[in-house]
Design an enzyme around this catalytic site. Structure first.
Site, PDB file in Angstrom:
ATOM      1  N   GLU A   1       3.219  97.966 -47.717  1.00  0.00           N
ATOM      2  CA  GLU A   1       3.337  96.521 -47.821  1.00  0.00           C
ATOM      3  C   GLU A   1       4.698  96.170 -48.386  1.00  0.00           C
ATOM      4  OE1 GLU A   1       0.206  95.566 -50.507  1.00  0.00           O
ATOM      5  OE2 GLU A   1      -1.288  95.301 -48.939  1.00  0.00           O
TER       6      GLU A   1
ATOM      7  N   HIS B   1      -1.258  91.688 -53.506  1.00  0.00           N
ATOM      8  CA  HIS B   1      -1.075  92.777 -54.463  1.00  0.00           C
ATOM      9  C   HIS B   1       0.019  93.717 -53.979  1.00  0.00           C
ATOM     10  CE1 HIS B   1      -3.323  95.452 -51.804  1.00  0.00           C
ATOM     11  NE2 HIS B   1      -4.231  94.512 -51.705  1.00  0.00           N
TER      12      HIS B   1
END
Length: 295
Positions: A211, A249
């Protein structure tokens, strides 16, 4: 073969008697995980019936280990209690602590992961779905019915993308799937899993999911370039995310080119990793690479 978790693993659930603990213990048992008991100091001596299993509740991890020989714990306690729960598990000699809980203060994670590292305990998480070795054991909250055993090793920051790639590649299957969590500090990294999959003779291909934010994927790319001989296919979430934001997150604020999806993709491709633009494309890339190996 598998990494970190096998059918021989004996699992204690810290927080088993809570609502989430009971739900996920039931699911782990349904996946043939050898759950041997729970831990709750206020309910020591209780026996919980789940299906045809009668699971004892211990007052401490040490008592549970002494009685059952447990070597894995799954931590499903509130964030404020995670540090003490993991520290207790480490001190009791648990070899693998899977911390599902989200919202754990970063300074607590730094403290218990350092303690675990010095004592030889592997921590997966926090804020993670855990890990599954299909057909053998499932420690955490990963659905066990969306894939099967096979030759692919999966390591992912994202819980939901872990599930999606497992489902996309369900006809091929996995050796082990590890959701490492996306917090700024985690106990097990991409690199830890890459090393373990490289050493696992039954893992033939590795899928890495990252990510935006931080530099974990860039560091993984450097490790792949220097140490991994097996093919790696990757997906990076966040190409359409606005720069300068903390997204979910992801673990860090994106600044400049550092931490962006584009920078991560470039680093991985420079290391010889094929990077898909969507989870589905990533799965098709993995199938193609695996087919070439088998051919």
């Amino acid at each position: 073969m598998a990494i970190f978790l096998t059918k021989e693993s004996k699992v204690l659930v810290q927080g088993m008697t809570g609502g989430e603990g009971m739900k996920h213990t039931r699911r782990m048992l349904a996946a043939d995980t050898d759950v041997v008991g729970g831990v709750n100091p206020r309910k020591a001596g209780l026996v919980v019936d789940i299906g045809d299993r009668r699971l004892p509740v211990f007052g401490s991890v040490a008592a549970g280990v002494g009685s059952t020989g447990a070597d894995v714990c799954v931590v499903l306690v509130p964030p404020a209690h995670v540090r003490s729960a993991v520290t207790e598990a480490v001190d009791a000699g648990i070899g693998l602590a899977v911390v599902v809980t989200e919202g754990v203060p970063v300074h607590d994670t730094v403290a218990f992961t350092d303690h675990a590292r010095r004592r030889g305990t592997r921590v997966v998480g926090p804020n993670c779905p855990g890990l599954i070795t299909p057909g053998q054991s499932d420690a955490g909250i990963i659905p066990a019915d969306i894939t099967k055993p096979g030759p692919i090793g999966l390591v992912s920051k994202s819980g939901t993308l872990t599930y999606e790639l497992m489902h996309e590649l369900r006809d091929t299957g996995f050796s082990t799937c590890v959701g490492i969590g996306g917090d700024p500090v985690v106990g097990t990294t991409h690199i830890d899993c890459l090393q373990a999959f490289e050493d696992d003779p039954d893992t033939r291909l590795i899928v890495l999911i990252g990510e935006i934010g931080g530099d974990a994927e860039e560091r993984a790319a450097a490790y792949i370039r220097d140490h991994v001989t097996k093919p790696v296919v990757a997906y990076i979430a966040g190409f359409t995310a606005p720069e300068g934001r903390t997204m979910g997150h992801a673990g860090a604020i994106v600044s400049g080119s550092s931490g962006t999806a584009t920078a991560k993709k470039a680093a991985l491709e420079a290391a010889g990793v094929r990077v898909g633009s969507t989870p589905t494309e990533t799965a098709r890339l993995a199938e193609g690479v695996l087919g070439g190996l088998q051919g």
